[in-house]
Each structure stands twice: as C-alpha cells, then as structure tokens.
Design an enzyme around this catalytic site. Structure first.
Site, PDB file in Angstrom:
ATOM      1  N   CYS B 182     -21.791 -20.586  49.946  1.00  0.00           N
ATOM      2  CA  CYS B 182     -21.685 -19.117  49.961  1.00  0.00           C
ATOM      3  C   CYS B 182     -20.887 -18.652  51.172  1.00  0.00           C
ATOM      4  O   CYS B 182     -20.154 -17.678  51.105  1.00  0.00           O
ATOM      5  CB  CYS B 182     -23.065 -18.476  50.034  1.00  0.00           C
ATOM      6  SG  CYS B 182     -23.863 -18.307  48.453  1.00  0.00           S
ATOM      7  N   CYS B 318     -20.782 -25.526  63.406  1.00  0.00           N
ATOM      8  CA  CYS B 318     -20.354 -24.682  62.280  1.00  0.00           C
ATOM      9  C   CYS B 318     -21.102 -23.357  62.425  1.00  0.00           C
ATOM     10  O   CYS B 318     -21.527 -23.002  63.514  1.00  0.00           O
ATOM     11  CB  CYS B 318     -20.629 -25.364  60.939  1.00  0.00           C
ATOM     12  SG  CYS B 318     -22.376 -25.513  60.550  1.00  0.00           S
TER      13      CYS B 318
END
Lengths: 81, 357
Positions: B182, B318
């Site tokens: 997503c 990340c």
C-alpha cells in the site's frame, strides 16, 4: 477469449480485461499454457511466483483445460492492508 | 436488569440470544491495526465479542489517516496499539482486550495465536500473511484473510474445519520485489473499510454458526466497477500439511540484529563509519530521507552492485521497518560476511519523535 485481470496483472497489461483473437486463443489448451502466453507477451508477469488462474469461477491447476468460451480470471496475491 | 445493548441483533430470528452468548464467549486475535484491522475491531468490539487480542508495533503516521479512521490528527506519532486500546475501551467497557505490542514473528506467533479461537489477518505484508497461515494450520485455528491492491480487495476464510488454506491458492510466498505494498502502490481510503467489514462479518458468522462461511471461496471485490467475483478452490494437501514453521519469514525475530530508529539517530551523529541504505522506492526517498542515506529500492537489492569499504555496519531503513527487514534477508544471503542491521520503526519513528515545526 476474454480474460479478466486483477491486482498487479491489470497494471502490467494496462487494462482490466484482455481479449485474445480466435487465432491466439486456438493455440492455448490449458491454464498453464495461458500463463506462459501471458509471460511471453508481458515480461513483467515472469516476476510473479504465484499466479492463480480461475476458469468459470473455479481455481484451475496448470493442466486444467481451457476453451475459448470460458470465463477466465487471472488473480495474483495482493498484500496491502 | 438485563441490558438492551445487543437487542437489535438478538431480535434477529437467525441470530438470537444464543448467538450473542457465543460472541460473548469467543476470543479473536486481530493481527495489524491498520486499514483492515480498525473496522474489524470496531465492529467486533461493538457487537460484543468477549475477548479481543491486538497485535501491532507501528505508530500513527500522517499518511495513515485517510484510511485508518480510528486515529486522529493529534495522535500522529503515538503508538497504534495504545490509541486503539483506549478507543475500544471507551466503545465497550465489557470487552477484555489483550495487547501484544510487537510485530508477529516466528518466535512469538504460535504462542500468541494459541490463545485465541480464531485469527483475523489484517496485516499489510506477505511474510506476516504466510506466517499467520502456517501458524494457524499448526495451531488448528481458522483465520479470516483480507488484502488490498489499489481499488481491489480479496477476502476468504482459511483453515476452517479442515478447509483450504492460503497456500492452496498461492503456494509460494512472493519475493519482496515482486509486488508493491500500500505504501508503494496506494490505496483508496474507503477500500479497507469495505474489506475489513466483510472480514468482521465472516468472524461473526463463524462464531455464531449462522449463514455460509466464505471457506473454499475467494471473494475478489473491485471497487471501481462494483463487481464481486467468487472463485471456488479446494484443499491442496501438498500445501496445507504444515507441522512446523519455516526457518524464516523475513519478519523480525527477537534474535535478529535490530536497532531502534531513535538510537540510530544518536549513532549517526558520532561520525562512526557506516552505510545507511534506504530500501524504499525513489519517489518516497525524494519526499523524505535521512541525510546520509543512499537509496537502493528493495527490488534492486538482488542485483545492484554495492561497495562496503570502511564500513563494519550496514543499516537498512524504510518507512516503518518492514521492507527494510525483508531487504536485510536479501542482502544477508548475498553478503554473509557483512553485518546488516534493520532500523526498527523506520523513518516513521524518527519523524514522530521530532518536535512539530
């Protein structure tokens, strides 16, 4: 032959359905052959390790026979939440 | 005096007080407090499930708000599980709520899952989904699967009364580089609401013993043209006979090398030689990054040439710490002699700790 595309396969092909001509469809006898055909024509599909094929709303193994009038769907796994 | 709290559903002939009692006696574990987990929990809690277990270790990020509708602007930077717990207690004081403030991993999955009647997979990544599948088979628990891609969603109930499992549909876990999440691909805000509500309904049907459970069928919902496809599939014993967990699911284990994102900040200021690899997509990297980070998207970690001179430590970062963990596994395999350390909590955790300007 009309193929419904879901998930990333729709993005790879660039449209939600794919229509194969009579001559293209004639050469495809099984769900596995259809997968190979898609990978040859859309190289990005080669990256997908699990790709489900449904024939007339039923999950099809690679050896499952397909006919031109079948409703076929390509369903990859999706991960979003 | 008997409460009227659930009367609007107990007055349903097919449901009745007996089904309500079953909900009261049931325990459900919800893995993931994001777009899917929130509607699942709000409805299960409202409808009177006796005990709910929450699993997550993420914090609320601004980019969550459009779909994770339980969270408010003022709560950006706070722990999802703490905010959820407070909100659910306000909603229904009778529910027993257990919090597992961790990501599900190979070490804790069987122990946590074993304590519940059934599981809801509301996670957002393949490693967790495959881990839930395998752990539920081992523990003999059914689980309700939901997943999203753009304007589409999938729902099914796996391992229900010996029925088919996730691996019967998708036997092999996709590599991190195959499919976008997503965060990378985007998702329309309302979509997880729809899919999560369908998951909640399957939970209630299973516990109450009403209707037809979505077992052996995959529901594929397309929000753009409002279609639902039901794909029937059967059990494949080759993929559903699982007795032990795999060696690795590429999700963090307690034994793994990790550093808390906030400690990384301190460390970077000490000028120790290091390499910090940001494994997100270039677009995300451009938007926000740490100064010393180099960008190698996760899909390129397998092949890109990487030079490690003068560095004894390589940090991987990340957005939330999930993709960087997958990246760590890829790199560790390629370079067994280098020490890779995952930055736990990722940029979200660092940014959340900074004062607002």
């Amino acid at each position: 032959m009309t193929i419904l595309l879901f998930g990333i396969t729709k993005d790879i092909v660039g449209q939600p359905t794919l229509s194969l001509s009579h001559s293209e469809a004639q050469g495809l006898h099984t769900a596995g052959e259809l997968k190979e055909f898609l990978k040859d024509n859309y190289p990005d599909m080669k990256k997908l390790s699990s790709l489900a094929v449904a024939v007339n709303s039923e999950y099809a193994q690679d050896e499952h026979a397909i006919k031109e009038e079948d409703e076929i769907a390509i369903i990859p796994p999706v991960s979003g939440g | 005096m008997k409460s009227n709290r659930y009367i609007r559903q107990t007055q349903l002939r097919e449901f009745g007080p007996l089904a309500q009692e079953k909900l009261q006696n049931a325990s459900v574990l919800v893995v993931g407090l994001g777009g899917l987990g929130i509607p699942v929990l709000q409805y299960l809690n409202a409808m009177g499930i006796g005990r709910l277990g929450l699993v997550d270790n993420d914090i609320i990020d601004e980019t969550n708000l459009h779909r994770q509708v339980l969270y408010n602007e003022a709560e950006i930077g706070q722990s999802k599980i703490e905010v959820c717990l407070a909100r659910l207690k306000e909603q229904n004081s009778q529910t027993i709520i257990d919090v597992h403030e961790t990501f599900l991993n190979r070490d804790n999955a069987l122990g946590i899952i074993g304590n519940y009647d059934l599981v809801v997979d509301a996670s957002d990544n393949f490693p967790t989904r495959y881990l839930i599948n395998d752990a539920c088979i081992i523990q003999n628990k059914p689980f309700v699967y939901g997943a999203l891609h753009g304007f589409e969603g999938q729902v099914s109930v796996f391992n229900y009364k010996g029925g088919p499992t996730y691996r019967c549909l998708f036997p092999v876990m996709p590599a991190a580089s195959e499919l976008p999440s997503c965060d990378e691909n985007g998702v329309l805000g309302v979509l997880p609401g729809i899919i999560g509500n369908l998951q909640a309904l399957e939970v209630v049907k299973m516990i109450a013993g009403i209707g037809e459970v979505l077992s052996g069928r995959l529901l594929v919902y397309n929000g753009l043209n409002t279609t639902m496809h039901n794909i029937r599939f059967s059990k494949n014993p080759k993929h559903s006979n699982i007795c032990i967990l795999q060696e690795s699911y590429q999700v963090p284990c307690s034994s793994d090398l990790e550093i808390d994102a906030l400690k990384l900040q301190d460390l970077l200021q000490t000028d120790q030689p290091h390499l910090l690899i940001d494994v997100r997509e270039p677009g995300e990297f451009m938007e926000d990054r740490l100064e010393s980070a180099v960008n190698i998207p996760i899909g390129e970690l397998e092949d890109r040439q990487i030079v490690f001179d003068n560095t004894d430590k390589v940090f991987l970062i990340c957005q939330s710490g999930i993709r960087s963990m997958q990246g760590k596994y890829i790199l560790q395999k390629r370079f067994p002699d280098v020490k890779f350390i995952n930055v736990h909590g990722g940029l979200n955790r660092i940014r959340a700790s900074e004062p607002l300007v």
